[in-house]
Design an enzyme around this catalytic site. Structure first.
Site, short mmCIF file in Angstrom:
data_model
loop_
_atom_site.label_atom_id
_atom_site.label_comp_id
_atom_site.label_asym_id
_atom_site.label_seq_id
_atom_site.Cartn_x
_atom_site.Cartn_y
_atom_site.Cartn_z
N GLY A 78 1.04 -1.09 -0.07
CA GLY A 78 0.01 -0.02 -0.07
C GLY A 78 0.79 1.17 -0.29
O GLY A 78 2.02 1.25 0.43
N CYS A 79 0.33 2.32 -0.50
CA CYS A 79 1.08 3.48 -0.55
C CYS A 79 1.47 4.27 0.66
O CYS A 79 2.89 4.44 0.81
CB CYS A 79 0.37 4.73 -1.36
N TYR A 80 0.80 3.99 1.76
CA TYR A 80 1.18 4.38 3.10
C TYR A 80 2.20 3.54 3.47
O TYR A 80 3.28 3.75 4.29
CB TYR A 80 0.39 4.34 3.92
#
Lengths: 359, 359, 359, 359
Positions: free
Chosen positions: D152-154
């Site tokens: 995921g981006c985070y």
């Protein structure tokens, strides 16, 4: 046409937004081997352009670059007005392809330069050699030029927006063309001033140079030659609440009524073979005056790229053409078109190093 | 003129940006006791306008308000075109001061309405009673009106920007006035659409209605009467990367050359007695073409207030006047000027409830 | 308690964002007759604060204000740390209600001041008289104070966000409270610097003071007294891509699991009688992890007002409370709460002059 | 390892922000010959992704792509959770390098998936083959994987920010790691909703998923394995007033005090050989608490690129490390790292097609 092993390129004035952008694009250019940006400062390159951390570039003093003129294939000037005119002969005289991103060689007539920029031209003898670099319109001249005057960011955008209408003789000569352009705040330079602090511009925009932006006379000089008659423009400039890009609109009163479709056809024909100019031909739907934002170009679709997106509509029963053009002021408006011109002048495919699409 | 104990005010169409803003301002108006906003929805007021949490306001159905027409001192319409014309007679006929923030009563001629808005006017008989509400120019008419057509946000701003020049007969009749205005995205309404999502507008701006924004004919109708001759405008409209406010610029070609100081004097005389119109008279300093952002008005200095700030310069040796005007599209451009008109019509000090300065 | 004819108020340090905001709010305060802002500059007031053009205010030198101390009812200090401590005795000693918006009187212990601000306190004897001005928690003390230390913008927001949990003893003492706050760029002052130019911040945000923002020790000092035990906070500060407002979130690990509804009840009870603190109690709908932005407060709903909006949720099965608080950094975070404190200290209704809702 | 003449690549789910970004990057990848994006819509590709006008790409139905699985070298899934798990076997079973940008293969344990995403996993048998794609940490595993779970981006941003500290065992196990991340609004998808309209977010930011963003458990699962002990994180997520990029900060309480220089050395050693991770090592200057924005990374320096810039400081006398990491959520946070993983899996130089620097 390029030297074996790739090109060596100088960038005079590598600390500003334009110089940094030029370095960024040259780093991705497959034919470029060596990039030599100059600076008056001793600052490390990556501190001035943190986005290029890891690139390995370093500044050299402008005098060192001058000594190495014989090694260069190309030199770009990203300097304030008045610098390039003093140094260009040193490079162009040695056959280095010399491209000025400033204004020093944009006017054929040194007196016009003096009137617009308020200073005498230092090397009027060079002006005859200079070619004005709107690639899409002057490609043949650029191909043989060794001194190229890259157009101003507003000028390049406005020229692409208006050239088909003016070439076709559709614009009324008695009504000035109204051009209103909003530029990102990178266009205001990177010297700290109160007016361009974040808290001043956030949530607002800044008009400036109402007495007349210098790209206005540049446009008029170009169009008067291009159209074969005097062309008058009202150029309105402002900084918008964004860092990059020009959103420009022009109103052109027509000699006869035309439909939107007719004008779209004119534009798609004019730019059909052009890679970097895209005409938005989406049909209009819905009721009278229904907002349909998508038929006009959006800055977000070009920022970071060398594209110019165009869209248009007609008003007053077809008597007025309304054109919208968007470009990245630092790419198509400056460093990108400069590289496009370099490619043409060196006989390289024009798109080389400029293949990126907008984010 | 007001009833003992304060005013009772209806707001037809209380869910949109304009209706909410009107409620916000009325809450701070010392003469207003009761505010009755209507809605088609059952939603709680504070969910629709979270900034007004704690105000105690609640929606009522429009039919309930109609039943209580006899209690009202004032009714505002913040409805889409076509609604007010059907309901206004119900209130105005009872002597309720009726103010339409929409377009239904802005044109004296119902056929012009029909041409511009694409629908037949439902109550043309009322048009003769309506007064166009640019307070600064029509104060006397508004004082006795019971049906007031509040001007469009672009129109109000442009009228204040241009009236002194047109009244003085300084504008060339043969050159259209170019007006380019950038509005906040609250001007696009609050119905979710892809084009006005944050990610689409952030870092950009949106041109729209290039075929002709409806405030263009509104301006031409007003100015043609005001100037006593046909006036043509090219009105360019866009949404900028901010939520509120109009940043507008106009180019006016003059019948004779004038200096900036002469025009500033004309404007300061015209608006010398006006509380809500401020003319920026800062002198120009520095060299030719030196950017001096501070001589033009900044949207940040008016947003949230009922002020219109004006600035100007001249171009082409004084042959063109370039005017910049900034207003809050929801205050001076809508709810604020509507309250200003209410105050005048009710004989209250015009500034009452509108004393807030911009943030 | 106020003098007949209205209050006379001094504003020491009237040129910054906070001083300008204080003047703006005082201009709308019905009990204030005279506002005397000081400046070191000779600049006209309206050039420094163009939004207040037309207000008629003018700067005077700080020495002139000091001479007129006897006329004042109230004096505010909007000065950098170190100024107020040198001048406060002059005013407070004459019975003038003295309110410091800086940090000079926020710590009871001069050694803590010295540790946090790196300079010796110039008037430690005054510290015992100073009262810390979180109105909602210290109202009784403020009512009798003549020297009020207005809390820092982050501190005030965080205190309102966390006080109910800490008072109820729900926070685990062994886990620091994580507070992450994003402030508008007005919080960075108005001295031009490269880092806070528009092109640097637009499209981004700026972390700063990671070694520890000074409002962190201020919070810990307050909470340690308030909670009766040592309280540790990790305060993260940044500037966001907006000019005004604080969007703050805090993570509090709880001594026992609680539901969102239980915590909402705690907060609504704590702030039920408070005009300026609004708790968002919208119920959660939809499926697990469905985004429901509306249950948290939005900065746009408080900017320009003295309100603090609070929202919350729980994580990890109720073991962690997550609180969101939004305020206008220049109003509730500075000038607004200072006026709220002034009102309390002078026995005026606390809301006077602070009735504006957010735009 | 690649087929003669270049790669053929499928993009399942080509209409969203991530799918569009993947196409954009693949268009600039010199080893990619054919890009096949799928869509449920019949819309023209250039209408969905106007920035890619001129690219010649076109959507095909997902069923057509499935039929052509045998032609593919690589397939990417840019689909909502639940899609990839149903289709991945079809491709991975044929030896197609299969990269899921969604969450379907991020958890080794299907029960954890079910707990976090609220639905049963449809193909738990595939999980054992999946490799988690943080290239910088798992390069060897990715080199031989045929099913890659892109983080995921985070998660990707936080992992790069924290890995050196956790690997070195410097983080106190008894204090949760506070992570506060602000993402662009492209992270909110492109379905119109009121909360993410421009006028709602401009000038503000939006907290969301306070009950716990799903990337929190993803981080904890990764770090617990990576650090060999349970790791707890408080992940705070919000959308900022920008379209692209993650600005993330983490607070890590240390087992012993360390200086900023010691931690910088740890980080530069950890990432010294990494092209895409840049550690900002600028020295701290000036007085205590003097703001020095430049020592922390700025989102503007990575947006549009696959870089992650890191910066750090220490607080509380070295007992807390404060890390700042910035990435482009759609590049390093999604499409860019997916291509980086593809390159590694296919034996291509990892940087291929990812050479662009930020604007």
């Amino acid at each position: 046409m390029t030297r074996a092993g790739g090109l060596t390129v100088g960038v005079v004035g590598g600390t500003g937004h334009t110089g940094g952008e030029l370095c960024r694009l040259l780093l991705g250019h497959p034919e470029v081997r060596t990039i030599l940006p100059t600076a008056r400062t001793e600052a490390a390159f990556a501190l001035v352009h943190p986005n290029l951390t890891g690139s390995g570039l370093a500044f050299l003093p402008v005098e060192r670059l001058a000594e190495r003129a014989g090694e260069l294939d190309v030199v770009f000037f990203c300097t304030p007005s008045g610098e390039a005119m003093r140094q260009a002969r040193h490079y162009a005289g040695r056959g280095v392809c010399t491209i000025d991103l400033g204004a020093d060689f944009r006017f054929a007539d040194p007196l016009v330069y003096q009137r617009v920029y308020g200073a005498e031209h230092a090397d009027p003898g060079l002006l005859a050699q200079a070619r004005y670099g709107v690639t899409e319109l002057n490609r043949d001249e650029i191909a043989t030029a060794r001194l190229i005057a890259n157009p101003g960011c507003y000028a390049n955008t406005a020229i692409l927006a208006l050239a088909p209408l003016l070439r076709a003789g559709l614009a009324r000569p008695d009504v000035p063309i109204g051009i209103h352009a909003v530029n990102g705040t990178t266009g205001a330079g990177n010297t700290p001033k109160k007016a361009i602090m974040h808290a001043e511009v956030a949530g607002a925009m800044l008009s400036y140079s109402l007495e007349g932006h210098r790209h206005g006379p540049e446009l008029e000089a170009f169009f008067t030659t291009f159209a074969g008659r005097p062309v008058e423009v009202d150029l309105d400039t402002a900084h918008g609440n964004f860092a990059r890009g020009i959103h420009l609109r022009a109103d052109v009163h027509l000699t006869a009524a035309h439909t939107r479709d007719e004008l779209l056809e004119l534009y798609t024909e004019a730019y059909g073979g052009e890679h970097f100019v895209v005409v938005n031909t989406q049909p209009k739907l819905g009721a009278l005056n229904e907002k349909q934002y998508e038929i006009y170009p959006n800055l977000n679709h070009v920022v970071g790229s060398n594209f110019c997106h165009l869209g248009l509509d007609t008003g007053r029963g077809g008597q007025v053409a309304r054109i919208v053009a968007v470009t990245d002021n630092l790419v198509k408006g400056a460093a990108g078109s400069a590289i496009q011109n370099m490619n043409v002048a060196l006989g390289i495919d024009e798109r080389t190093g400029l293949t990126a699409y907008a984010l």
